[in-house]
Every structure is written in C-alpha cells, then in structure tokens.
Motif scaffolding. Structure first.
Motif, short mmCIF file in Angstrom:
data_model
loop_
_atom_site.label_atom_id
_atom_site.label_comp_id
_atom_site.label_asym_id
_atom_site.label_seq_id
_atom_site.Cartn_x
_atom_site.Cartn_y
_atom_site.Cartn_z
N UNK A 1 13.02 0.92 7.31
CA UNK A 1 13.48 -0.30 8.23
C UNK A 1 13.40 -1.58 7.42
N UNK A 2 12.35 -1.81 6.53
CA UNK A 2 12.40 -3.15 5.64
C UNK A 2 13.69 -2.89 4.63
N UNK A 3 14.03 -1.99 4.12
CA UNK A 3 15.20 -1.74 3.29
C UNK A 3 16.50 -2.21 4.10
N UNK A 4 16.52 -1.39 5.31
CA UNK A 4 17.70 -1.68 5.91
C UNK A 4 17.94 -2.97 6.44
N UNK B 1 13.63 -8.15 2.78
CA UNK B 1 13.02 -9.55 2.77
C UNK B 1 11.81 -9.98 1.96
N UNK B 2 10.86 -8.88 2.04
CA UNK B 2 9.70 -8.91 1.79
C UNK B 2 9.43 -8.24 0.38
N UNK C 1 10.15 -6.88 -5.78
CA UNK C 1 9.46 -5.70 -6.16
C UNK C 1 10.27 -4.56 -6.46
N UNK C 2 11.29 -4.32 -5.68
CA UNK C 2 12.49 -3.41 -5.83
C UNK C 2 13.35 -3.72 -7.04
N UNK C 3 13.64 -5.03 -7.47
CA UNK C 3 14.25 -5.42 -8.53
C UNK C 3 13.29 -5.58 -9.68
N UNK C 4 12.31 -5.30 -9.86
CA UNK C 4 11.49 -5.59 -11.18
C UNK C 4 10.59 -4.23 -11.36
N UNK C 5 9.32 -4.26 -10.49
CA UNK C 5 8.58 -2.87 -10.77
C UNK C 5 9.33 -1.51 -10.62
N UNK C 6 9.83 -1.41 -9.55
CA UNK C 6 10.55 -0.16 -9.32
C UNK C 6 11.63 0.24 -10.03
N UNK C 7 12.56 -0.85 -10.41
CA UNK C 7 13.69 -0.74 -11.31
C UNK C 7 13.11 -0.13 -12.48
N UNK D 1 0.70 -1.25 -0.06
CA UNK D 1 0.14 0.00 0.01
C UNK D 1 0.78 1.33 0.07
N UNK D 2 1.74 1.30 0.68
CA UNK D 2 2.93 2.34 1.02
C UNK D 2 3.44 2.76 -0.47
N UNK D 3 3.87 1.60 -0.81
CA UNK D 3 4.88 1.63 -2.29
C UNK D 3 3.86 2.24 -3.53
N UNK D 4 2.60 1.56 -3.26
CA UNK D 4 1.55 2.23 -4.31
C UNK D 4 1.19 3.54 -4.30
N UNK D 5 1.13 3.98 -3.10
CA UNK D 5 0.95 5.45 -2.80
C UNK D 5 2.04 6.33 -3.23
#
Length: 217
Positions: A122-125, A129-130, A134-140, A77-81
């Motif tokens: 916190x998740x990135x630091x 893991x979750x 997403x970071x390596x595909x959609x975000x990239x 939800x956070x990433x979508x926003x």
C-alpha cells in the motif's frame, strides 16, 4: 549550565523501556500493522489502533505521538525484518542453496505476517511518501551489492546468464504475491488455498520454477 541540562534531559528521554513498556509498544505496533494493512494510512485512526490493542487512546499516545509516527515505525520494522535474510545471502556460498534459503524464508514471512506485506504494498502503491528516501538509499545500495554477487556467480558459470535485478524483482513479486493477493488466490483455488501444507506446496513450485531456470546449462 544549559548544555549540561540539555544533556541530562536527552539521557533521561533515551533511557531504556521497562519490560511492560516494551510489551505495550510491541502490542501497539502489531495492532497497527493490521489496521494499516486493512485501511491504509489515510483510513486508519488512532482510536482504531488503540481499540485493536486493548489500550486507551491517551495511553497509546504516551508511546507514539502521532499516527504517522506509528506508521513510520511499523514500516521501518517491516523493512528491517525483510532485509535481514537478503543481507545474509553469502557471496561465498553455493548460489542455488543461498537463493533457495532466501526464497524459502521470504515465502515464510508472507505466510506468517501477510499484513506486513500488504502494508508495504500500500505504501509503495501510494508513491512511498514515508519510505521513499529509504528505497532510494539503503535498499538501492543493498540491491546493487547483491546484484554484484549474482553477476559474479554468473561470471563463474555457477548460474545461467540472467539479469540479477530482474531475478531479485521476480523473487520479491512471487513470494509477496501470496500475501498481497490472498483474496485472488482463494477465489481461484477455493478451500485448497487454506488447507495445511498449502504454503509448502507453493514453495516447492516456486523453488522448482525459479531455481531450475537459473541453473547453468
């Protein structure tokens, strides 16, 4: 016969939530953002989230089967926003105005929902893991797309020669700093950090520094 039964079950499980169910689900996610931002995934508990949203643990587990499921939903939800205004950067618009709008919106998000930013940090630091995939595909892919837009603006002489990726990273780091390092900012600035108009003042400084630096000259 078995195929029909499976389809019927899938359709039943996919039926839309009622207005009350939607409100309860939203309350759970809002409470979870606060709990995860404060305690991290490992430190947070279902009981704490349930207490925060004024709901019993069995009732909460009706909507989400596990702490990890809640955590993943909150992150998505956070990433979508966050990605919505980034996606809205218009390749045909004026570069300075498009980036001004994006920076302003991003800073406003940090002001309105600092816990979402802290949760993501916190998740990135912890190695993402979750949301690593997403970071390596959609975000990239999205960053590559917008970097191409910025590079095109540079090529047309509408922006100073800059590396688009580092510009994007700088915008993210600067705007999210005010949420992630709020304690540090308040330690340095004292009551000045909490006064009305502080974020507007910070926004003007950020816009002036970044936008002046990328204007063609």
């Amino acid at each position: 016969m078995q195929v029909k039964e499976t389809k019927r079950n899938a359709a039943t499980s996919a039926k839309p939530l009622s207005r009350i169910q939607e409100a309860n689900r939203k309350a759970i996610l809002n409470a979870a953002i606060e709990v995860f931002a404060a305690s991290g995934f490992r430190g947070a508990t279902i009981d704490e989230i349930a207490t925060r949203c004024g709901m019993s643990k069995p009732n909460l587990l009706y909507y989400f089967k596990s702490k990890r499921q809640i955590y993943q939903q909150v992150l998505e939800q956070t990433l979508g926003e966050w990605l919505a205004p980034f996606e809205d950067i218009d390749p045909d618009g004026d570069p300075i105005e498009e980036l001004r709008r994006y920076i302003t919106v991003k800073l406003k998000m940090s002001e309105d929902n600092p816990n979402a930013s802290k949760l993501f940090a916190n998740e990135v630091l912890h190695g993402a893991p979750v949301i690593g995939e997403f970071l390596e595909t959609r975000l990239k892919n999205l960053v590559n797309e917008k970097a191409k837009v910025i590079r095109h603006w540079v090529g047309e002489g509408k922006l100073a020669p800059i590396d688009p990726y580092h510009l994007i990273f700088m915008i993210w780091a600067t705007t999210q700093h005010y949420a992630d390092f709020d304690v540090q900012i308040r330690a340095v600035l004292g009551t000045q950090a909490g006064r009305p108009g502080f974020y507007e003042q910070a926004g003007q400084a950020i816009l002036s520094i970044i936008l002046y630096g990328i204007r063609p000259r």
